[in-house]
Write a protein that holds these residues in place. Structure first.
Motif, PDB file in Angstrom:
ATOM      1  N   ALA A   1      -5.257   8.661   3.109  1.00 40.79           N
ATOM      2  CA  ALA A   1      -4.021   9.004   2.409  1.00 40.79           C
ATOM      3  C   ALA A   1      -3.983  10.478   2.237  1.00 40.79           C
ATOM      4  O   ALA A   1      -5.022  11.269   2.013  1.00 40.79           O
ATOM      5  CB  ALA A   1      -3.837   8.224   1.189  1.00 40.79           C
TER       6      ALA A   1
ATOM      7  N   VAL B   1      -8.355   3.280   4.261  1.00 37.81           N
ATOM      8  CA  VAL B   1      -7.106   4.191   4.038  1.00 37.81           C
ATOM      9  C   VAL B   1      -7.526   5.552   4.075  1.00 37.81           C
ATOM     10  O   VAL B   1      -7.941   6.115   3.102  1.00 37.81           O
ATOM     11  CB  VAL B   1      -6.039   3.885   2.813  1.00 37.81           C
ATOM     12  CG1 VAL B   1      -4.851   4.649   2.879  1.00 37.81           C
ATOM     13  CG2 VAL B   1      -5.963   2.116   3.033  1.00 37.81           C
TER      14      VAL B   1
ATOM     15  N   TYR C   1       1.363  10.224  -2.709  1.00 41.22           N
ATOM     16  CA  TYR C   1       0.541  10.333  -1.596  1.00 41.22           C
ATOM     17  C   TYR C   1       1.239   9.521  -0.514  1.00 41.22           C
ATOM     18  O   TYR C   1       2.300   8.739  -0.671  1.00 41.22           O
ATOM     19  CB  TYR C   1      -0.779   9.659  -1.890  1.00 41.22           C
ATOM     20  CG  TYR C   1      -1.626  10.185  -2.549  1.00 41.22           C
ATOM     21  CD1 TYR C   1      -2.571  11.037  -2.124  1.00 41.22           C
ATOM     22  CD2 TYR C   1      -1.858   9.861  -4.132  1.00 41.22           C
ATOM     23  CE1 TYR C   1      -3.603  12.117  -2.946  1.00 41.22           C
ATOM     24  CE2 TYR C   1      -2.654  10.573  -4.966  1.00 41.22           C
ATOM     25  CZ  TYR C   1      -3.629  11.423  -4.475  1.00 41.22           C
ATOM     26  OH  TYR C   1      -4.349  12.146  -5.235  1.00 41.22           O
ATOM     27  N   ARG C   2       1.057   9.558   0.778  1.00 45.32           N
ATOM     28  CA  ARG C   2       1.580   8.904   1.908  1.00 45.32           C
ATOM     29  C   ARG C   2       0.188   8.459   2.915  1.00 45.32           C
ATOM     30  O   ARG C   2      -0.753   8.978   2.534  1.00 45.32           O
ATOM     31  CB  ARG C   2       2.271   9.661   3.007  1.00 45.32           C
ATOM     32  CG  ARG C   2       1.605  11.207   3.447  1.00 45.32           C
ATOM     33  CD  ARG C   2       2.628  11.979   4.246  1.00 45.32           C
ATOM     34  NE  ARG C   2       2.018  13.018   4.855  1.00 45.32           N
ATOM     35  CZ  ARG C   2       1.096  13.155   5.579  1.00 45.32           C
ATOM     36  NH1 ARG C   2       0.878  12.006   6.375  1.00 45.32           N
ATOM     37  NH2 ARG C   2       0.515  14.309   6.104  1.00 45.32           N
ATOM     38  N   VAL C   3       0.445   7.413   3.308  1.00 49.14           N
ATOM     39  CA  VAL C   3      -0.714   6.677   4.290  1.00 49.14           C
ATOM     40  C   VAL C   3      -0.721   7.700   5.695  1.00 49.14           C
ATOM     41  O   VAL C   3       0.365   7.657   6.322  1.00 49.14           O
ATOM     42  CB  VAL C   3      -0.322   5.393   4.670  1.00 49.14           C
ATOM     43  CG1 VAL C   3      -1.345   4.744   5.579  1.00 49.14           C
ATOM     44  CG2 VAL C   3      -0.441   4.650   3.327  1.00 49.14           C
TER      45      VAL C   3
ATOM     46  N   HIS D   1      -4.316   3.373   8.132  1.00 52.00           N
ATOM     47  CA  HIS D   1      -4.789   2.229   7.505  1.00 52.00           C
ATOM     48  C   HIS D   1      -5.589   1.295   8.515  1.00 52.00           C
ATOM     49  O   HIS D   1      -5.114   0.886   9.492  1.00 52.00           O
ATOM     50  CB  HIS D   1      -3.502   1.599   6.940  1.00 52.00           C
ATOM     51  CG  HIS D   1      -3.935   0.273   6.315  1.00 52.00           C
ATOM     52  ND1 HIS D   1      -3.008  -0.673   6.153  1.00 52.00           N
ATOM     53  CD2 HIS D   1      -5.076  -0.178   5.682  1.00 52.00           C
ATOM     54  CE1 HIS D   1      -3.639  -1.952   5.480  1.00 52.00           C
ATOM     55  NE2 HIS D   1      -4.791  -1.598   5.513  1.00 52.00           N
TER      56      HIS D   1
ATOM     57  N   THR E   1       1.710  13.861  -0.421  1.00 52.45           N
ATOM     58  CA  THR E   1       3.115  14.036  -0.046  1.00 52.45           C
ATOM     59  C   THR E   1       3.674  15.598  -0.238  1.00 52.45           C
ATOM     60  O   THR E   1       3.455  16.154  -1.268  1.00 52.45           O
ATOM     61  CB  THR E   1       4.008  13.156  -0.544  1.00 52.45           C
ATOM     62  OG1 THR E   1       3.384  11.716  -0.380  1.00 52.45           O
ATOM     63  CG2 THR E   1       5.277  13.121   0.117  1.00 52.45           C
TER      64      THR E   1
ATOM     65  N   ARG F   1       2.332   7.415  -6.353  1.00 53.58           N
ATOM     66  CA  ARG F   1       1.367   8.458  -7.055  1.00 53.58           C
ATOM     67  C   ARG F   1       1.350   9.652  -6.240  1.00 53.58           C
ATOM     68  O   ARG F   1       0.490  10.439  -6.136  1.00 53.58           O
ATOM     69  CB  ARG F   1       0.008   7.650  -6.967  1.00 53.58           C
ATOM     70  CG  ARG F   1       0.156   6.623  -8.024  1.00 53.58           C
ATOM     71  CD  ARG F   1      -0.851   5.289  -7.668  1.00 53.58           C
ATOM     72  NE  ARG F   1      -0.835   4.535  -8.719  1.00 53.58           N
ATOM     73  CZ  ARG F   1       0.064   3.302  -8.803  1.00 53.58           C
ATOM     74  NH1 ARG F   1       1.052   3.291  -7.807  1.00 53.58           N
ATOM     75  NH2 ARG F   1       0.002   2.631  -9.613  1.00 53.58           N
TER      76      ARG F   1
ATOM     77  N   LEU G   1       0.828  -1.141   0.007  1.00 60.51           N
ATOM     78  CA  LEU G   1      -0.155  -0.025  -0.060  1.00 60.51           C
ATOM     79  C   LEU G   1       0.995   1.306   0.003  1.00 60.51           C
ATOM     80  O   LEU G   1       0.755   2.200  -0.784  1.00 60.51           O
ATOM     81  CB  LEU G   1      -0.824   0.018   1.203  1.00 60.51           C
ATOM     82  CG  LEU G   1      -1.660   1.213   1.407  1.00 60.51           C
ATOM     83  CD1 LEU G   1      -2.774   1.324   0.220  1.00 60.51           C
ATOM     84  CD2 LEU G   1      -2.470   1.315   2.661  1.00 60.51           C
TER      85      LEU G   1
ATOM     86  N   LEU H   1       1.012   3.971  -2.913  1.00 58.37           N
ATOM     87  CA  LEU H   1       0.456   5.551  -3.040  1.00 58.37           C
ATOM     88  C   LEU H   1       1.807   6.327  -3.177  1.00 58.37           C
ATOM     89  O   LEU H   1       1.478   7.406  -3.652  1.00 58.37           O
ATOM     90  CB  LEU H   1      -0.237   5.733  -1.514  1.00 58.37           C
ATOM     91  CG  LEU H   1      -1.368   4.873  -1.266  1.00 58.37           C
ATOM     92  CD1 LEU H   1      -1.925   5.214   0.013  1.00 58.37           C
ATOM     93  CD2 LEU H   1      -2.342   5.440  -2.206  1.00 58.37           C
TER      94      LEU H   1
END
Length: 108
Positions: free
Chosen positions: A104, A102, A68-70, A73, A107, A66, A59, A63
Motif C-alpha cells: 500500500a 499487500v 492509503y491505496r492498494v 494485493h 494516497t 486511513r 481492503l 486502507l
C-alpha cells in the motif's frame, strides 16, 4: 491484504505482515474461523494468536479510510506462484491460508 497477525506482547513475529479475511477477531473467538485455517495457524505459528484481520472485499476501503491505496494485493496462491515456485514447477513451501500480502502507498 488483510490485516496482520500480531505475536504475544514482547515477542518477535515469525513471518511477514499479512492478514486474513475476517474483521478484528480476538484469538479466543474461534467460531469465525474455518477449522482447517485455525489448525494450520496453530501448527505453523503456535503461540501467536490472531489479533486483527480485514474482511475479504473491504481492503481498499479500509486502507482508503486511513489515507492509503492498494498498489498490489497478493493472496496465498499468488504468493506461492511468485515466490515459492521452483524452476521445475514444484513448491518450495506453502503460505498459510489466512495470509495475504499487500503493498500500500500513501494516497497523494
Amino acid at each position: 491484504m488483510r490485516g496482520g497477525a500480531r505475536p504475544e506482547a514482547g515477542r518477535k513475529s515469525k513471518g511477514a505482515r499479512a492478514g486474513h479475511r475476517r474483521a478484528a477477531v480476538a484469538a479466543a473467538d474461534d467460531s469465525l474461523w474455518p477449522e482447517a485455517v485455525l489448525e494450520a495457524w496453530r501448527t505453523a505459528y503456535a503461540g501467536e494468536p490472531v489479533r486483527f484481520g480485514i474482511d475479504e472485499g473491504t481492503l481498499a476501503p479500509f486502507l482508503a479510510a486511513r489515507g492509503y491505496r492498494v498498489v498490489e494485493h497478493l493472496p496465498p496462491a499468488e504468493m506461492e506462484r511468485r515466490f515459492l515456485t521452483r524452476p521445475d514447477g514444484t513448491l518450495a513451501g506453502r503460505v498459510v491460508a489466512l495470509f495475504d500480502l499487500v503493498h500500500a502507498a500513501i494516497t497523494p
